[in-house]
Design a protein around this motif. Structure first.
Motif, PDB file in Angstrom:
ATOM      1  N   TYR A 138       0.842  -1.190   0.000  1.00 13.10           N
ATOM      2  CA  TYR A 138       0.000   0.000   0.000  1.00 13.10           C
ATOM      3  C   TYR A 138       0.877   1.239   0.000  1.00 13.10           C
ATOM      4  O   TYR A 138       1.580   1.519   0.973  1.00 13.10           O
ATOM      5  CB  TYR A 138      -0.931   0.004   1.219  1.00 13.10           C
ATOM      6  N   LEU A 139       0.838   1.976  -1.104  1.00 15.21           N
ATOM      7  CA  LEU A 139       1.555   3.254  -1.191  1.00 15.21           C
ATOM      8  C   LEU A 139       0.658   4.344  -0.623  1.00 15.21           C
ATOM      9  O   LEU A 139      -0.410   4.625  -1.155  1.00 15.21           O
ATOM     10  CB  LEU A 139       1.904   3.573  -2.648  1.00 15.21           C
ATOM     11  N   ASP A 140       1.107   4.964   0.435  1.00 11.47           N
ATOM     12  CA  ASP A 140       0.293   5.955   1.141  1.00 11.47           C
ATOM     13  C   ASP A 140       0.897   7.340   0.962  1.00 11.47           C
ATOM     14  O   ASP A 140       2.117   7.525   1.071  1.00 11.47           O
ATOM     15  CB  ASP A 140       0.242   5.588   2.630  1.00 11.47           C
ATOM     16  N   THR A 141       0.049   8.311   0.674  1.00  7.79           N
ATOM     17  CA  THR A 141       0.500   9.693   0.584  1.00  7.79           C
ATOM     18  C   THR A 141      -0.697  10.626   0.744  1.00  7.79           C
ATOM     19  O   THR A 141      -1.827  10.239   0.439  1.00  7.79           O
ATOM     20  CB  THR A 141       1.197   9.975  -0.770  1.00  7.79           C
ATOM     21  N   PRO A 142      -0.512  11.846   1.234  1.00  8.58           N
ATOM     22  CA  PRO A 142      -1.621  12.782   1.381  1.00  8.58           C
ATOM     23  C   PRO A 142      -2.241  13.155   0.036  1.00  8.58           C
ATOM     24  O   PRO A 142      -1.555  13.187  -0.999  1.00  8.58           O
ATOM     25  CB  PRO A 142      -0.964  14.009   2.039  1.00  8.58           C
ATOM     26  N   LEU A 174     -10.242  10.748  -0.255  1.00  4.26           N
ATOM     27  CA  LEU A 174      -9.929  10.644   1.176  1.00  4.26           C
ATOM     28  C   LEU A 174     -10.505   9.365   1.772  1.00  4.26           C
ATOM     29  O   LEU A 174      -9.859   8.689   2.580  1.00  4.26           O
ATOM     30  CB  LEU A 174     -10.454  11.872   1.912  1.00  4.26           C
ATOM     31  N   ARG A 175     -11.717   9.018   1.367  1.00  3.34           N
ATOM     32  CA  ARG A 175     -12.338   7.787   1.863  1.00  3.34           C
ATOM     33  C   ARG A 175     -11.615   6.549   1.332  1.00  3.34           C
ATOM     34  O   ARG A 175     -11.494   5.537   2.038  1.00  3.34           O
ATOM     35  CB  ARG A 175     -13.822   7.739   1.478  1.00  3.34           C
ATOM     36  N   VAL A 176     -11.137   6.625   0.101  1.00  6.81           N
ATOM     37  CA  VAL A 176     -10.370   5.505  -0.464  1.00  6.81           C
ATOM     38  C   VAL A 176      -9.119   5.254   0.369  1.00  6.81           C
ATOM     39  O   VAL A 176      -8.766   4.103   0.667  1.00  6.81           O
ATOM     40  CB  VAL A 176      -9.993   5.785  -1.934  1.00  6.81           C
ATOM     41  N   ARG A 177      -8.440   6.316   0.771  1.00  4.76           N
ATOM     42  CA  ARG A 177      -7.248   6.160   1.597  1.00  4.76           C
ATOM     43  C   ARG A 177      -7.594   5.493   2.928  1.00  4.76           C
ATOM     44  O   ARG A 177      -6.873   4.607   3.395  1.00  4.76           O
ATOM     45  CB  ARG A 177      -6.591   7.527   1.814  1.00  4.76           C
ATOM     46  N   ASP A 178      -8.694   5.907   3.528  1.00  2.00           N
ATOM     47  CA  ASP A 178      -9.130   5.279   4.778  1.00  2.00           C
ATOM     48  C   ASP A 178      -9.478   3.804   4.562  1.00  2.00           C
ATOM     49  O   ASP A 178      -9.162   2.956   5.398  1.00  2.00           O
ATOM     50  CB  ASP A 178     -10.348   6.018   5.341  1.00  2.00           C
ATOM     51  N   MET A 179     -10.119   3.511   3.433  1.00  2.00           N
ATOM     52  CA  MET A 179     -10.514   2.132   3.143  1.00  2.00           C
ATOM     53  C   MET A 179      -9.294   1.250   2.923  1.00  2.00           C
ATOM     54  O   MET A 179      -9.237   0.110   3.403  1.00  2.00           O
ATOM     55  CB  MET A 179     -11.429   2.107   1.922  1.00  2.00           C
ATOM     56  N   TYR A 180      -8.302   1.759   2.208  1.00  2.00           N
ATOM     57  CA  TYR A 180      -7.069   0.992   2.007  1.00  2.00           C
ATOM     58  C   TYR A 180      -6.403   0.683   3.356  1.00  2.00           C
ATOM     59  O   TYR A 180      -5.930  -0.441   3.587  1.00  2.00           O
ATOM     60  CB  TYR A 180      -6.082   1.767   1.133  1.00  2.00           C
ATOM     61  N   ALA A 181      -6.346   1.679   4.220  1.00  7.63           N
ATOM     62  CA  ALA A 181      -5.736   1.469   5.534  1.00  7.63           C
ATOM     63  C   ALA A 181      -6.489   0.391   6.308  1.00  7.63           C
ATOM     64  O   ALA A 181      -5.873  -0.458   6.981  1.00  7.63           O
ATOM     65  CB  ALA A 181      -5.713   2.782   6.328  1.00  7.63           C
ATOM     66  N   ARG A 182      -7.812   0.404   6.209  1.00  6.30           N
ATOM     67  CA  ARG A 182      -8.632  -0.604   6.887  1.00  6.30           C
ATOM     68  C   ARG A 182      -8.369  -1.997   6.316  1.00  6.30           C
ATOM     69  O   ARG A 182      -8.221  -2.968   7.058  1.00  6.30           O
ATOM     70  CB  ARG A 182     -10.109  -0.235   6.724  1.00  6.30           C
ATOM     71  N   GLN A 185      -4.871  -3.162   7.384  1.00  4.03           N
ATOM     72  CA  GLN A 185      -4.814  -3.492   8.807  1.00  4.03           C
ATOM     73  C   GLN A 185      -5.506  -4.821   9.093  1.00  4.03           C
ATOM     74  O   GLN A 185      -5.052  -5.607   9.934  1.00  4.03           O
ATOM     75  CB  GLN A 185      -5.458  -2.381   9.627  1.00  4.03           C
ATOM     76  N   ALA A 186      -6.594  -5.102   8.367  1.00 15.43           N
ATOM     77  CA  ALA A 186      -7.334  -6.344   8.575  1.00 15.43           C
ATOM     78  C   ALA A 186      -6.680  -7.534   7.884  1.00 15.43           C
ATOM     79  O   ALA A 186      -7.080  -8.676   8.109  1.00 15.43           O
ATOM     80  CB  ALA A 186      -8.765  -6.176   8.071  1.00 15.43           C
ATOM     81  N   GLY A 187      -5.699  -7.278   7.040  1.00 16.57           N
ATOM     82  CA  GLY A 187      -5.023  -8.364   6.345  1.00 16.57           C
ATOM     83  C   GLY A 187      -5.896  -9.047   5.310  1.00 16.57           C
ATOM     84  O   GLY A 187      -5.719 -10.238   5.027  1.00 16.57           O
ATOM     85  N   LEU A 188      -6.835  -8.288   4.708  1.00 19.76           N
ATOM     86  CA  LEU A 188      -7.670  -8.859   3.658  1.00 19.76           C
ATOM     87  C   LEU A 188      -6.832  -9.096   2.404  1.00 19.76           C
ATOM     88  O   LEU A 188      -5.964  -8.302   2.071  1.00 19.76           O
ATOM     89  CB  LEU A 188      -8.834  -7.923   3.346  1.00 19.76           C
ATOM     90  N   LEU A 189      -7.091 -10.178   1.730  1.00 16.46           N
ATOM     91  CA  LEU A 189      -6.364 -10.550   0.510  1.00 16.46           C
ATOM     92  C   LEU A 189      -4.886 -10.831   0.772  1.00 16.46           C
ATOM     93  O   LEU A 189      -4.036 -10.557  -0.071  1.00 16.46           O
ATOM     94  CB  LEU A 189      -6.494  -9.470  -0.563  1.00 16.46           C
ATOM     95  N   ASN A 191      -1.065 -10.862   2.734  1.00 17.78           N
ATOM     96  CA  ASN A 191      -0.106 -10.045   3.480  1.00 17.78           C
ATOM     97  C   ASN A 191      -0.039  -8.621   2.925  1.00 17.78           C
ATOM     98  O   ASN A 191      -0.138  -8.410   1.712  1.00 17.78           O
ATOM     99  CB  ASN A 191       1.291 -10.675   3.414  1.00 17.78           C
ATOM    100  N   TRP A 192       0.170  -7.668   3.844  1.00 22.09           N
ATOM    101  CA  TRP A 192       0.263  -6.254   3.476  1.00 22.09           C
ATOM    102  C   TRP A 192       1.489  -5.608   4.105  1.00 22.09           C
ATOM    103  O   TRP A 192       1.871  -5.943   5.217  1.00 22.09           O
ATOM    104  CB  TRP A 192      -0.980  -5.493   3.945  1.00 22.09           C
ATOM    105  N   GLU A 193       2.063  -4.667   3.371  1.00 21.96           N
ATOM    106  CA  GLU A 193       3.067  -3.764   3.901  1.00 21.96           C
ATOM    107  C   GLU A 193       2.713  -2.358   3.421  1.00 21.96           C
ATOM    108  O   GLU A 193       2.382  -2.162   2.252  1.00 21.96           O
ATOM    109  CB  GLU A 193       4.478  -4.121   3.425  1.00 21.96           C
ATOM    110  N   THR A 194       2.761  -1.391   4.325  1.00 22.47           N
ATOM    111  CA  THR A 194       2.498   0.001   3.965  1.00 22.47           C
ATOM    112  C   THR A 194       3.819   0.722   3.740  1.00 22.47           C
ATOM    113  O   THR A 194       4.720   0.673   4.579  1.00 22.47           O
ATOM    114  CB  THR A 194       1.697   0.715   5.065  1.00 22.47           C
ATOM    115  N   VAL A 195       3.939   1.371   2.599  1.00 27.92           N
ATOM    116  CA  VAL A 195       5.147   2.121   2.239  1.00 27.92           C
ATOM    117  C   VAL A 195       4.734   3.574   2.020  1.00 27.92           C
ATOM    118  O   VAL A 195       3.831   3.861   1.236  1.00 27.92           O
ATOM    119  CB  VAL A 195       5.795   1.547   0.959  1.00 27.92           C
ATOM    120  N   GLN A 196       5.381   4.481   2.724  1.00 28.19           N
ATOM    121  CA  GLN A 196       5.083   5.898   2.571  1.00 28.19           C
ATOM    122  C   GLN A 196       5.684   6.419   1.266  1.00 28.19           C
ATOM    123  O   GLN A 196       6.894   6.306   1.047  1.00 28.19           O
ATOM    124  CB  GLN A 196       5.616   6.694   3.759  1.00 28.19           C
TER     125      GLN A 196
END
Length: 222
Positions: A138-142, A174-182, A185-189, A191-196
């Motif tokens: 998950y690539l996260d950015t503002p 903004l909601r998409v970013r929240d949904m990705y984080a959820r 965090q839940a580990g759906l699909l 393994n996950w790693e978040t990269v800024q």
């Protein structure tokens, strides 16, 4: 059988650039890697229809569940290509995959999206038998930084506008970013790693992001 690595994130975070550079870097390290990007505009029935939808060219309303079916259909039509790539390469890098469908459609609902997320996952990985990624990144950015990057995108094949239907909706982004984080965090699909993708108000160098992702994949040069 090759690893499946999905590069995920909201619009404008640099998924295509990251996926391409990750593939190039892995090949340079001696691993056989290939990128498959979704949606496949112009290549599948689902992809062509999604292009019309994102260009605002649909004559009827498209509900989140209907949109989910279109995105899933695009991958169903590409399943043989996915399986062949996995059988012939060490790594298959997805520029968007199943989680993108879940994040965007879930973000369109006013209430709890849990049932829809489960339904999409069951449709794509169950009924359509698409393989689950070995790792989701998950690539996260503002949003403000991402918006600037969207304006720098090259001309898209499906629209001549600066922003498509999803990109133009800041509240949705903004909601998409929240949904990705959820989802992560839940580990759906899997393994996950978040990269800024950004730091201190600026986008990080693509090479730095890719190096971090390779560390998560755990591959060394051959």
């Amino acid at each position: 059988m090759g690893q499946l690595i999905a590069i995920e994130g909201a619009d404008g975070v640099g998924k295509a650039t990251t996926a391409g550079m990750l593939c190039e870097t892995l090949n340079a390290m001696g691993h056989s890697a290939v990128v498959i990007s979704f949606p496949r505009y112009g290549h599948t029935v689902g992809g062509v229809t999604i292009g019309r939808f994102l260009a605002g060219d649909m004559p009827v309303p498209v509900t989140p569940k209907a949109a989910a079916v279109l995105y899933a259909l695009d991958r169903l039509e590409s399943r043989d290509e996915i399986l062949k790539a996995r059988a012939t390469h060490d790594v298959v890098v997805f520029d968007r995959y199943v989680a993108s469908n879940m994040a965007y459609q879930g973000a369109k609902l006013d209430g709890d999206a849990g049932d829809l997320l489960a339904w999409i996952a069951a449709l794509e990985t169950g009924q359509f038998a698409l393989p689950v990624p070995d790792l989701n990144i998950y690539l996260d950015t503002p949003w403000d930084l991402a918006r600037a990057l969207i304006l720098q995108k090259a001309q898209r094949s499906y629209t001549d506008r600066s922003f498509d239907e999803h990109e133009s909706d800041a509240a949705l982004q903004l909601r998409v970013r929240d949904m990705y984080a959820r989802i992560a965090q839940a580990g759906l699909l899997g393994n996950w790693e978040t990269v800024q993708a950004s730091a201190d108000g600026e986008m990080r160098a693509s090479a730095t992001i890719v190096a971090e992702i390779i560390g998560h994949i755990g591959l060394d040069a051959r």
